[in-house]
Design an enzyme around this catalytic site. Structure first.
Site, PDB file in Angstrom:
ATOM      1  N   ASP A 180       0.775  -1.253   0.000  1.00  0.00           N
ATOM      2  CA  ASP A 180       0.000   0.000   0.000  1.00  0.00           C
ATOM      3  C   ASP A 180       0.806   1.304   0.000  1.00  0.00           C
ATOM      4  OD1 ASP A 180      -1.484  -2.212   0.756  1.00  0.00           O
ATOM      5  OD2 ASP A 180      -2.901  -1.032   1.922  1.00  0.00           O
ATOM      6  N   GLU A 419       1.547  -9.014  11.691  1.00  0.00           N
ATOM      7  CA  GLU A 419       1.463  -8.702  10.257  1.00  0.00           C
ATOM      8  C   GLU A 419       2.866  -8.360   9.731  1.00  0.00           C
ATOM      9  OE1 GLU A 419      -1.264  -5.490   9.635  1.00  0.00           O
ATOM     10  OE2 GLU A 419      -1.341  -5.742   7.462  1.00  0.00           O
TER      11      GLU A 419
HETATM   12  C1  9WN Z   1      -5.760  -3.069   1.224  1.00  0.00           C
HETATM   13  C2  9WN Z   1      -4.787  -7.952   3.691  1.00  0.00           C
HETATM   14  C3  9WN Z   1      -4.123  -6.817   2.940  1.00  0.00           C
HETATM   15  C4  9WN Z   1      -2.842  -7.262   2.223  1.00  0.00           C
HETATM   16  C5  9WN Z   1      -2.030  -6.092   1.695  1.00  0.00           C
HETATM   17  C6  9WN Z   1      -1.815  -5.105   2.844  1.00  0.00           C
HETATM   18  C7  9WN Z   1      -3.153  -4.645   3.415  1.00  0.00           C
HETATM   19  C8  9WN Z   1      -5.261  -3.562   2.591  1.00  0.00           C
HETATM   20  C9  9WN Z   1      -5.466  -2.465   3.622  1.00  0.00           C
HETATM   21  O1  9WN Z   1      -3.867  -5.765   3.881  1.00  0.00           O
HETATM   22  O2  9WN Z   1      -3.871  -3.939   2.416  1.00  0.00           O
HETATM   23  O3  9WN Z   1      -5.724  -4.110   0.305  1.00  0.00           O
HETATM   24  O4  9WN Z   1      -6.605  -2.265   4.041  1.00  0.00           O
HETATM   25  O5  9WN Z   1      -4.502  -1.793   3.974  1.00  0.00           O
HETATM   26  O6  9WN Z   1      -1.057  -4.022   2.423  1.00  0.00           O
HETATM   27  O7  9WN Z   1      -0.818  -6.554   1.180  1.00  0.00           O
HETATM   28  O8  9WN Z   1      -3.161  -8.111   1.166  1.00  0.00           O
HETATM   29  O9  9WN Z   1      -3.858  -8.580   4.530  1.00  0.00           O
END
Ligand code: 9WN
Length: 446
Positions: A180, A419
């Site tokens: 992100d 995470e």
């Molecule tokens: C937007 C779910 C996801 C991962 C991504 C991570 C984060 C989401 C967010 O979470 O992104 O897709 O709401 O920030 O950056 O890599 O797939 O774990």
């Protein structure tokens, strides 16, 4: 918990850690999908499900296959597999269906709600790993069910996102990259911050914006992207929505378009696996798709500059010279020429990247480096897994094993499935009880 492969038992502390990981996956299991975490992410994410399946195959290959097949429920008529498939839950997610309103654009294969963008195409990799844990008959049956949708997804990636046949697909949102707030993307998005964001910041600094955001109740805001960046990402979603998620329309808007190096590297590897899957399923790959696949392998060399690989601005053709973890993914793709491998590996293992607790997602001496802030510095277990695999491909077994050992160590030291982790002190950050950390730990320990 059975010991992996039923062979040499794990030492007690690692067996306990594995048990914790299995517990996290069970608790995040919603039937045939697994949510990334119980707090922040209550739906199904594309690349999360792939990493999760890679771990689940050690516990229950059929369940792992179901995790991947369930992604096809979200497939769009044109072939896209979306980055999030929304689960039926009332749990809050800041970029839920109302932000996307994709049901006004099309109906997905399974009638489920989804976002209108995709995520790194890890499905073929995960499917091959799951297939390895099955009998031949089970695998052929699984591949026959998966292959038609998966081929359509790869076709969509090229048809929709590489309209000029460059070999590299373009992304329309940093959420598609999975990273992100990685600096490469944030530099591209800053200029399109909404006017209100700029005005509010001028009047009240960041406080007014911070008060408006609703994404990070569970996690301290300094472990996520800034409010200004978050609202900018929402603005881009609004523009994508207005463009009905159609690349030819999006191309004429202000939306930043990036040929992301990590995404394309993952696609190149996935293409190889897709050929294996299609072969075993007895389903032919269209000739034009095979040509696009070959073009991708060749095009990666255009992203090489000063000893690293970089993403490229789709519109200007300029490389985005920001070194990040993404720069090393061509190792995973297997497209790094022999005379570049040594230098690349040396950079990776240097203390700029490999800090005390693992590989930093942004070099530790970079002005953008923040050790606990999301994709701006922390160690990510999925990145370690991908890079270790790439090193194996190039016969760098020692370095690959060191990365895997280091991954286990950072998780063990914290005792929890975070995470991401600080590369400086190993402290866990972001969401806890995170699925892909758990799944890939299980895989590494197997
Ligand atoms: C937007 C779910 C996801 C991962 C991504 C991570 C984060 C989401 C967010 O979470 O992104 O897709 O709401 O920030 O950056 O890599 O797939 O774990």
């Amino acid at each position: 918990v059975p010991s992996p492969a039923g062979e040499i038992p794990l030492p007690a502390d690692l067996a306990a850690l594995r048990e914790t990981a299995v517990g996290v996956l069970r608790a995040n299991d919603l039937g045939d999908i697994t949510r990334p975490s119980p707090t922040l992410y209550p739906h199904q994410w594309l690349w999360d499900s792939c990493f999760i399946a890679i771990g689940l195959r050690h516990l229950d290959p059929a369940r792992a296959a179901a995790e991947l097949l369930s992604l096809l429920r979200g497939q769009w008529p044109g072939g896209m597999i979306p980055h999030v498939i929304f689960a039926e839950t009332t749990d809050y997610y800041h970029a839920g269906p109302q932000r996307w309103r994709c049901d006004r654009v099309c109906t997905t294969a399974g009638g489920v709600q989804s976002t209108g963008v995709t995520q790194p195409p890890m499905i073929a990799e995960a499917a091959v790993r799951v297939g390895e844990a099955m009998t031949r008959d089970e695998r052929v049956d699984f591949y026959r069910r998966l292959a038609p949708g998966l081929i359509r997804f790869h076709e969509w990636l090229y048809r929709e996102r590489d309209p000029d046949d460059s070999g590299l697909v373009a992304l329309v949102h940093s959420w598609e990259s999975g990273m992100d707030n990685t600096p490469t993307w944030m530099e591209m998005t800053k200029p399109v911050a909404p006017r209100t964001v700029r005005a509010l910041r001028r009047i009240n600094g960041d406080d007014a914006l911070d008060a408006l955001r609703r994404d990070s109740k569970e996690v301290p805001p300094d472990e996520r992207l800034t409010s200004a960046d978050l609202f900018t990402l929402y603005r881009i979603v609004r523009e994508l929505r207005r463009s009905r998620y159609d690349f030819r329309t999006i191309r004429d808007t202000f939306v930043p378009l990036v040929q992301d190096v990590a995404f394309n590297a993952i696609l190149i590897r996935a293409n190889e696996h897709l050929v294996t899957i299609a072969d075993e399923a007895g389903i032919p790959i269209p000739r034009w798709l095979s040509r696009s696949m070959r073009r991708s392998r060749a095009a990666m060399s255009e992203l090489w500059s000063d000893g690293l690989y970089f993403s490229r601005d789709f519109r200007t053709g300029e490389l985005l010279h920001h070194p990040t973890i993404a720069s090393f993914l061509p190792l995973y793709a297997g497209v790094v020429p022999d005379d570049q491998v040594d230098g690349l590996v040396k950079t990776l293992l240097s203390p700029r990247y490999w800090a005390r607790y693992g590989i930093a997602s942004v070099p530790t001496d970079d002005p953008a480096f923040l050790p606990r802030c999301y994709w701006q510095g922390p160690v990510w277990v999925n990145m370690n897994w991908l890079i270790a695999d790439g090193l194996d491909r190039y016969g760098r077994r020692e370095a690959a094993d060191a990365i895997r050992a280091n991954t286990v160590e950072v998780i063990r030291a914290s005792g929890s499935m975070f995470e991401y982790y600080s590369p400086l002190d190993g402290s866990g950050a972001g969401s806890n009880r995170f699925s892909w950390t758990s799944a890939l730990l299980i895989d590494i320990l197997a």
